[in-house]
Design an enzyme around this catalytic site. Structure first.
Site, short mmCIF file in Angstrom:
data_model
loop_
_atom_site.label_atom_id
_atom_site.label_comp_id
_atom_site.label_asym_id
_atom_site.label_seq_id
_atom_site.Cartn_x
_atom_site.Cartn_y
_atom_site.Cartn_z
N ARG A 1 3.44 3.90 20.23
CA ARG A 1 2.23 3.79 21.06
C ARG A 1 2.43 2.87 22.26
NH1 ARG A 1 -1.91 0.16 18.26
NH2 ARG A 1 -0.36 -1.27 19.08
N ARG B 1 12.28 -6.59 25.51
CA ARG B 1 13.27 -5.77 24.78
C ARG B 1 12.60 -4.49 24.32
NH1 ARG B 1 14.57 -8.59 20.05
NH2 ARG B 1 12.50 -9.45 20.37
N PHE C 1 -7.90 -3.21 2.39
CA PHE C 1 -7.06 -3.99 3.30
C PHE C 1 -5.75 -3.24 3.62
CE2 PHE C 1 -3.54 -7.23 3.33
CZ PHE C 1 -3.75 -7.69 4.62
N TYR D 1 15.48 -3.47 12.09
CA TYR D 1 14.58 -4.32 12.88
C TYR D 1 13.15 -4.24 12.33
CZ TYR D 1 11.71 -6.27 16.49
OH TYR D 1 10.77 -7.04 17.13
C1 D3A Z 1 2.89 -3.99 6.02
O1 D3A Z 1 1.90 -4.86 6.10
C2 D3A Z 1 0.63 -4.61 5.64
C3 D3A Z 1 0.38 -4.28 4.30
O2 D3A Z 1 1.47 -4.14 3.48
C4 D3A Z 1 1.31 -3.96 2.09
C5 D3A Z 1 -0.94 -4.14 3.85
C6 D3A Z 1 -1.99 -4.33 4.75
C7 D3A Z 1 -1.75 -4.64 6.10
C8 D3A Z 1 -0.45 -4.78 6.53
C9 D3A Z 1 -0.14 -5.11 7.97
C10 D3A Z 1 0.11 -6.55 8.29
O3 D3A Z 1 -1.12 -4.54 8.80
C11 D3A Z 1 -1.03 -4.82 10.20
C12 D3A Z 1 0.36 -4.81 10.72
C13 D3A Z 1 1.00 -3.95 11.56
C14 D3A Z 1 2.28 -4.43 11.73
C15 D3A Z 1 2.40 -5.60 10.98
N1 D3A Z 1 1.20 -5.80 10.38
C16 D3A Z 1 0.84 -6.85 9.48
C17 D3A Z 1 1.10 -8.19 9.82
C18 D3A Z 1 0.65 -9.20 8.98
C19 D3A Z 1 -0.10 -8.89 7.86
C20 D3A Z 1 -0.39 -7.56 7.52
CL1 D3A Z 1 -0.68 -10.16 6.87
C21 D3A Z 1 -2.00 -3.89 10.88
C22 D3A Z 1 -2.62 -4.50 12.09
O4 D3A Z 1 -2.22 -5.55 12.53
N2 D3A Z 1 -3.65 -3.87 12.67
C23 D3A Z 1 -4.17 -4.38 13.95
C24 D3A Z 1 -5.63 -4.34 14.00
C25 D3A Z 1 -6.16 -2.97 13.57
C26 D3A Z 1 -5.69 -2.67 12.16
C27 D3A Z 1 -4.24 -2.62 12.16
C28 D3A Z 1 -7.65 -2.95 13.65
C29 D3A Z 1 -8.11 -2.88 15.10
O5 D3A Z 1 -8.93 -3.69 15.45
O6 D3A Z 1 -7.64 -2.03 15.86
#
Ligand code: D3A
Length: 414
Positions: free
Chosen positions: A212, A225, A285, A168
């Site tokens: 979390r 879910r 990033f 998942y």
């Molecule tokens: C795995 O995805 C990556 C990545 O892979 C190489 C590199 C950079 C960032 C991500 C990933 C991401 O980061 C966020 C995340 C968590 C779960 C899925 N993702 C995701 C979705 C889509 C993209 C990239 Cl394009 C991390 C994230 O969403 N956050 C939320 C906001 C946080 C930072 C972490 C900052 C805050 O304001 O709290």
């Protein structure tokens, strides 16, 4: 900004918080003039301000691709999460989503607040998507197709085993890692990372969020879910919701520690992935969410509050991570600090203790072997508050107010 109490307790948060605020204001002014790009960047900021800030620092072509990729995935997520959509409607939308991104007319009413606007005005995202380079479009389409199919599969399937849990998390976040690695490579700045390392980047982030968000998810009405695998929680309770009841506190914390230990298995891969990155903005990033994840795990570990309320890194610490994450040395330093914090929290009577300690020792060794730890000062785990930077900031604020007041009172020359 963080509360006054938090700032007094952590005075060295003040400067990074102010810097973050100023940077966020700055990027608010940089919204592109074209309506579709304007919509996309405004939406990105609404969904996550600090993440938008890091995305906006990427090289220009890549930044547009990542912005669209992020919004497409949020839209897919919105469909998956909307419990008011009947399964027979939801599944075909998820499966066909990779085709909708090419259709400037497509939109769908679902979600709430900003996500509702994103879904309703999805034509802006499609228009912007169609302006991206072909290689970016293909990478986004491929991941959207695989993620949509995976989400559809799990609409009708519970997360039973640890393999289901990994599968998942692969669909909803591991694939994001694969897609981003393709986008970085397409931009010409990075080598193509392996699928396995890219997958781990997503699994570590997603598992941290799932841990979390236990209470928020279990209390959601209508029932949401759950993604904690039965194979783990059934060792401690008969039903997942029993973890939130006070009489099960000991079992709940043991189960939580088991979940954190499981998430720690991805750290080695994440450090390897990040150590291969070359471009400083791509590095930031990738590294900032990873440091925030290990920080969140350190706060959640052995902490009953996960079952009582929200356990989150304070805003000041987030601002500090954003401000001070520049190089791989910073990453090793932060992972070292948070792993030490985790080790100090391990209760030797915990059933997972020896596994947890083994995983943490491996992480500490990797950080030590990097040979960079003594070149830095530990900024995350400072024992005593350091008031000097805060005092300097306060001094300048008073000076600015004074100068403003004096220049306001100056008689105007004719
Ligand atoms: C795995 O995805 C990556 C990545 O892979 C190489 C590199 C950079 C960032 C991500 C990933 C991401 O980061 C966020 C995340 C968590 C779960 C899925 N993702 C995701 C979705 C889509 C993209 C990239 Cl394009 C991390 C994230 O969403 N956050 C939320 C906001 C946080 C930072 C972490 C900052 C805050 O304001 O709290």
């Amino acid at each position: 900004m963080g509360s006054l109490g938090a700032m007094l307790k952590h005075p060295d948060d003040v400067y990074p918080l102010i810097k973050l605020k100023i940077a966020a204001r700055q990027i608010e002014k940089q919204i592109p003039p074209q309506p579709h790009w304007g919509f996309c960047y405004t939406m990105l900021q609404k969904v996550s301000r600090s993440f938008a800030l890091v995305i906006q620092q990427l090289p220009i072509e890549l930044r547009d691709a990542v912005c669209i990729f992020y919004l497409v995935l949020r839209a897919l997520d919105t469909v998956e999460d909307d419990t008011s959509i009947a399964t027979e409607v939801k599944v075909p939308i998820l499966i066909d989503f990779h085709r909708h991104i090419y259709d400037r007319e497509w939109h769908f009413l679902c979600g709430t607040k900003d996500y509702k606007v994103l879904m309703d005005q999805f034509h802006h995202v499609s228009t912007a998507f169609l302006e991206l380079g072909k290689n970016y479009q293909e990478a986004i389409e491929d991941i959207t197709m695989r993620m949509g199919a995976g989400m559809a599969k799990f609409i009708c399937k519970e997360v039973e085993t640890i393999d289901d849990y990994d599968e998942y998390c692969h669909y909803v976040a591991g694939l994001v890692g694969l897609g981003l690695s393709k986008l970085f490579h397409a931009s010409g700045t990075e080598d193509l990372a392996s699928d396995s390392l890219s997958n781990s980047m997503g699994l570590f982030l997603q598992k941290t969020n799932i841990i979390r968000d236990y209470l928020e998810d279990i209390n959601e009405i209508p029932k949401c879910r759950m993604f904690w695998p039965r194979q783990i929680w059934s060792k401690y309770v008969n039903k997942l919701e029993e973890l939130k009841y006070e009489e099960n506190s000991v079992k709940a914390v043991q189960c939580l520690n088991d979940m954190v230990t499981n998430a720690l298995s991805h750290v080695e891969d994440c450090l390897t992935y990040m150590s291969a990155l070359r471009d400083p903005s791509i590095f930031r990033f990738c590294a900032i969410p990873q440091i925030m994840a290990i920080g969140t795990l350190a706060m959640c570990y052995n902490n009953i509050e996960v079952f009582r309320g929200v356990v989150k890194m304070r805003r000041g610490l987030t601002a500090k991570v954003i401000d001070r994450t520049r190089t791989i040395e910073d990453v090793y330093g932060a992972f070292f600090d948070f792993s030490c914090m985790l080790i100090s929290k391990v209760d030797h009577n915990d059933p997972s203790a020896s596994k947890t300690l083994k995983r943490l020792e491996i992480i500490l060794k990797t950080c030590r072997d990097s040979g960079t730890l003594n070149k830095r000062k530990s900024y995350i785990l400072r024992a005593e508050p350091n008031y000097t930077p805060a005092l300097i900031v306060v001094f300048f604020i008073i000076l600015a107010i004074l100068l403003g007041y004096l220049s306001g009172n100056k008689p105007h020359s004719l």
